[in-house]
Design a protein around this motif. Sequence first.
Motif, PDB file in Angstrom:
ATOM      1  N   TRP A  72      -1.209   9.882  -9.710  1.00 34.23           N
ATOM      2  CA  TRP A  72      -0.487   8.757 -10.184  1.00 34.23           C
ATOM      3  C   TRP A  72      -2.399   7.904  -9.838  1.00 34.23           C
ATOM      4  N   PRO A  75      -5.700   2.589  -8.645  1.00 36.08           N
ATOM      5  CA  PRO A  75      -5.413   1.668  -6.916  1.00 36.08           C
ATOM      6  C   PRO A  75      -3.874   1.956  -6.806  1.00 36.08           C
ATOM      7  N   LEU A  76      -3.068   2.585  -8.066  1.00 32.78           N
ATOM      8  CA  LEU A  76      -1.961   2.663  -7.397  1.00 32.78           C
ATOM      9  C   LEU A  76      -1.775   3.353  -6.696  1.00 32.78           C
ATOM     10  N   GLY A  77      -2.520   4.702  -6.484  1.00 35.24           N
ATOM     11  CA  GLY A  77      -1.768   6.141  -6.208  1.00 35.24           C
ATOM     12  C   GLY A  77      -2.886   6.624  -5.721  1.00 35.24           C
ATOM     13  N   ILE A  78      -2.645   7.541  -4.523  1.00 35.26           N
ATOM     14  CA  ILE A  78      -3.832   7.839  -3.608  1.00 35.26           C
ATOM     15  C   ILE A  78      -4.877   9.306  -3.899  1.00 35.26           C
ATOM     16  N   ASP A 142      -8.334   6.366   0.730  1.00 35.74           N
ATOM     17  CA  ASP A 142      -7.246   5.654   0.447  1.00 35.74           C
ATOM     18  C   ASP A 142      -7.557   5.029   1.730  1.00 35.74           C
ATOM     19  N   PHE A 144      -5.319   2.587   2.963  1.00 32.79           N
ATOM     20  CA  PHE A 144      -3.911   2.852   4.387  1.00 32.79           C
ATOM     21  C   PHE A 144      -4.114   4.231   4.135  1.00 32.79           C
ATOM     22  N   TYR A 195      -7.112  -5.588   0.603  1.00 33.85           N
ATOM     23  CA  TYR A 195      -6.585  -5.415  -0.428  1.00 33.85           C
ATOM     24  C   TYR A 195      -6.246  -6.627  -1.385  1.00 33.85           C
ATOM     25  N   TYR A 198      -9.511  -7.461  -3.039  1.00 35.87           N
ATOM     26  CA  TYR A 198     -10.265  -6.631  -3.957  1.00 35.87           C
ATOM     27  C   TYR A 198      -8.959  -5.875  -4.752  1.00 35.87           C
ATOM     28  N   GLY A 199      -7.647  -6.265  -4.079  1.00 28.41           N
ATOM     29  CA  GLY A 199      -6.656  -5.720  -4.943  1.00 28.41           C
ATOM     30  C   GLY A 199      -6.223  -3.646  -5.169  1.00 28.41           C
ATOM     31  N   LEU A 201      -7.577  -0.069  -2.184  1.00 28.69           N
ATOM     32  CA  LEU A 201      -7.746   0.537  -0.938  1.00 28.69           C
ATOM     33  C   LEU A 201      -8.534   1.374  -1.530  1.00 28.69           C
TER      34      LEU A 201
ATOM     35  N   PRO D 116      -5.425 -10.728  -6.108  1.00 25.23           N
ATOM     36  CA  PRO D 116      -5.247  -9.391  -7.780  1.00 25.23           C
ATOM     37  C   PRO D 116      -4.870  -9.198  -6.648  1.00 25.23           C
ATOM     38  N   THR D 117      -3.975  -7.344  -7.985  1.00 24.01           N
ATOM     39  CA  THR D 117      -2.002  -7.704  -7.511  1.00 24.01           C
ATOM     40  C   THR D 117      -2.170  -6.307  -8.114  1.00 24.01           C
ATOM     41  N   LEU D 118      -1.400  -5.184  -7.425  1.00 22.33           N
ATOM     42  CA  LEU D 118      -1.096  -3.856  -8.583  1.00 22.33           C
ATOM     43  C   LEU D 118       0.438  -4.357  -9.208  1.00 22.33           C
ATOM     44  N   TYR D 142       4.259   6.754  -5.992  1.00 25.34           N
ATOM     45  CA  TYR D 142       2.998   5.683  -6.125  1.00 25.34           C
ATOM     46  C   TYR D 142       2.084   6.769  -4.767  1.00 25.34           C
ATOM     47  N   ARG D 143       2.395   6.213  -3.228  1.00 27.51           N
ATOM     48  CA  ARG D 143       2.079   6.677  -2.497  1.00 27.51           C
ATOM     49  C   ARG D 143       2.508   7.407  -1.002  1.00 27.51           C
ATOM     50  N   ASP D 146       1.451   9.030   1.662  1.00 24.58           N
ATOM     51  CA  ASP D 146       1.375   8.074   2.923  1.00 24.58           C
ATOM     52  C   ASP D 146       3.171   8.347   3.784  1.00 24.58           C
TER      53      ASP D 146
END
Lengths: 506, 113, 97, 310
Positions: A72, A75-78, A142, A144, A195, A198-199, A201, D116-118, D142-143, D146
Amino acid sequence: MTSVHATTPSGFLLVLAVILPVCAVLAIVACGPRSAARIAMTTLAAGLAVAIAIAMELVAGGTALSYVVGGWQPPLGIALRADGLSGAMIVMTALVLGAVGLFARSQYALHDGGGAGRAQTTFWILLLALASALNATFVGEDLFNLYVALELLTFAAVPLVCLDGRAETVKAALRYLLFALLGSLLYLLGTGLIYGQYGTLDLLALSQLSREDPALSAALALMIVGLLAKAALFPLHLWLPPAHAGAPAPASAVLSALVIKAPVFLILRLVLDVAPPQAAAVAGQMLAVLGAVSILFCSVMALRQARLKLMIAYSTVAQIGYLFIVFPLAAGSADLPPWSTIAWTGGALQLISHALAKSAMFLAAGVVYEAFGHDRIADLRGFGRVLPISAAAFGLAGLSLMGIPPSGGFVAKCLLLTAAVAEGYPWLAATILAGGLLAGGYVFRVIDKALANPAAPIVVQRAVPRRLEIVALALAAAAVMLGFLPLRPFEFLQIGRSGVSMAGLP
Amino acid sequence: MTAVLQPGVLFGLCGAVLVGIGLFAIVTHPALLRRIVGCNILGAGIFLVFGAVARRGAGAGLDADPVPQALVITGIVVAFSASALAVALLKRLSELSVGEGRAAEPAAPRSET
Amino acid sequence: MNGLVDIATMVLVSMGAVLFLAGALGLLRFPDTLSRLHAVSKADNLGLGLIVMGLLPQAESVSGGLKLICVWLLAQISAATASQLLARKIHRDEGRS
Amino acid sequence: MMVLLDLALAAWLLALALHVVMERNERSAIIAFLALGLLLGLVWVRLAAPDVALTEIAIGGGGTGILLLRAEAALRGRGKHEEGATRGGKLAVAAGCAVISAGLGFAVLALASPAPTLAPAASDAIAATGLGNPVTAVLLAYRALDTLLEKVVVLLALVGIWSLAPDGIWGGAPEVAPAAVPGPLAWLARILPPFGVVIGVYMFWVGADAPGGTFQAGTVLAAMWLLVIMAGLLPPPDAASPALRLVLVGGPALFLAIAFLGFIVADGFLAYPEGFAKPLIVAIEAALTLSVAAALAMLVAGPARKAPAR
């Protein structure tokens, strides 16, 4: 978003660096105390192998290693990424953890029929969790994900402080936890603002997107203050001395040598990669002032301590100060990026040599405590006669803290001093020199006692295995060996930096 | 003025005020348990800022950006674990310093420094 | 038809809300804990019942309606237990003093 | 109309938070904090975040609330105090906090617009996961890294809490039930858990496509388990008991196993093979729900109070 992470062929090594210790943690929790030490030592050895493999790949490829987790794309993934500096941190972490593991093995190995294994099992679980958290901090891209890594670090470090369960260490641990929590919450708040602005991380993307705006300035201020609370820079250092002095020796060694380096590393990345030039310059100046005050104030505090471990703990806060005076010195210029300056190399060397020297010192102090049942400096006359190896380890590590050749600390401080003079910061140069003198003061105070003639024949209450002393000596010797590096910018530390935009440059 | 009344802004501002209230409690409250409560209020404020950011990012048929929302869920769980550890340390500390309670025999042979 | 159902919903939910308000006032104004407890549990149980009843016709599906009833039931059970526990504690404390 | 509701909620929230901080009586403050958690749940609904609302009410308000209430009861009158600030000091701190809030508020108002948005990216990619709830997709696809590390954080918190038991009784059971269990509590502990377990399983099951998921479900299950233990119907488990440890480790271990499987059958670590993403994610969630339930319950229960049965 122009920057795209692409998984490099050996990028999976980064995953292993973070995840292998996690697997071991789960294994120990599942299996219980019996095999804890064995699993942990195996994993630490594997971790060292992975770290060396990462360093070799970095040298061979000359570019950073990257891994996009799960495929992914940010910016969606890490993404995970290791450049030269991260590589150096990972190797340093693996070395120190390995040495501490060897030291702790005799202390925390489960003796047949002895105890229920509370401290033993817990120690190994926490040590491995530290390994994972530190590596995650060094390779995280990232913001987060880095927050989670920092929390992992906190949750591994805090119980280490009160492993012996005395009231004063529980108190120190609680205070440490509150400071660390406050720090991570402030960091998290900054993450949210970034976030919203800039949308993304992702640090690589942010280094290209960031520009002067109020939300980013507020976010960076919050994050840096939060990280300073975790890094224990003056005036947020109050939690550190009792916590680091109260912990069992191997725990103190990793806490002082490694744990506080993680927030410092993140501050470096924020200032260098994310902050726009103007903000970076202002932040750099302020950090340098705090760093200088840390060096002077806490060196004096170290001189005044009656207990050996407290003295070493105060020395840690002072030595951390050096890492913050790097910021204005390594600001670089249009044709000289920060990572090609001598101050950059000096800062990195200071970080690594302090890690080696401080872990050696705490381990040596641990041997002294074990042998005499106390660590009151005044009552240690002549301990060098009974524990020559530990005294030698302490002395060699001291060389590095003072910055006397040959030692890693000397090269680091020499580079920083040269940079301070060249960049026109005489007050920083003076601070570096004064800090060295004060460090000389507190190190010689102990060495003097070690070599003194004891008034009465000195008695060891408990025999300490020679092995333990040798581990401390080896770490101290490694700190000294760093001193044979040439006095110039070190190419390994620049690997993968040029890929990052010049956001931090004027 | 109406822009401020959007939930995505209004509750973001609420979050900002909660952060201040939480910080005040953490710094000034003498009782440690209340400082832990303060940390939780601070955390709630921070999460609200994330929530406001998420709400502002509505789009693509979603009422809010799911990414910050997921981050908040992770954050809440971490904050709970932190509170649990802090509370356990606090209880242990009071047992040890008062020296009463059933489990308060001084933590057996120290495992050395 | 739809209008009538909506009016019924409005009336029932409003009545429920008024009962909640009464319960809250009782909690604040009554002199001793037992009567406060009484005010709160009575008013809230009834108030919640009215609100759930008012919302039932608005439920989009049968399972949605069932969930509403479950909510009411669970609230009943927990409120009853909590009141009982509190009342016992008060009773014990008074017996002691 | 909604604006009025929002304004009322905001005012109520801030007033309650101030009350929590200012209230002198410790227990009253904590009860007010519990109410604050419920109120926050409503706010999250208004922020179009039902998943967060459930988590906040379950963990942020309920879980933390019971933790703090138990602590208050255990510490009553002998809690640890550090020297409080003087009146002048308090005023100065209050002014400082107000400045921070104001600055933060300004930063919130100054955030980029349009925001801004995902959200588009998240909803475009969701097809590959087969899930219907985008928040679950973020957490477990996706994450996922984490989420994996956060599970370790929870486990570490538990290891840390357990390590606070004195040496002799480490690995033993915590003490949760009161000396004499009141009748109504025992009654509730018999009536409620069947409902609670159904609700928990339901929350986990719909979590893939609708609001809900592992944490929310895990908290409900944890609450049911604690209730049964508190009522003395089941003994609290020994920390050293293999069954407990297996449940605790099971979720993260399965997560890791599937993550590593990605190296072989998919794009790499934590990647799901095409077409199998949803069943794998649901399997992970099932195991995680149990692990989370056990971990949360044990976090609330605290360190061991009696030696392990061995």
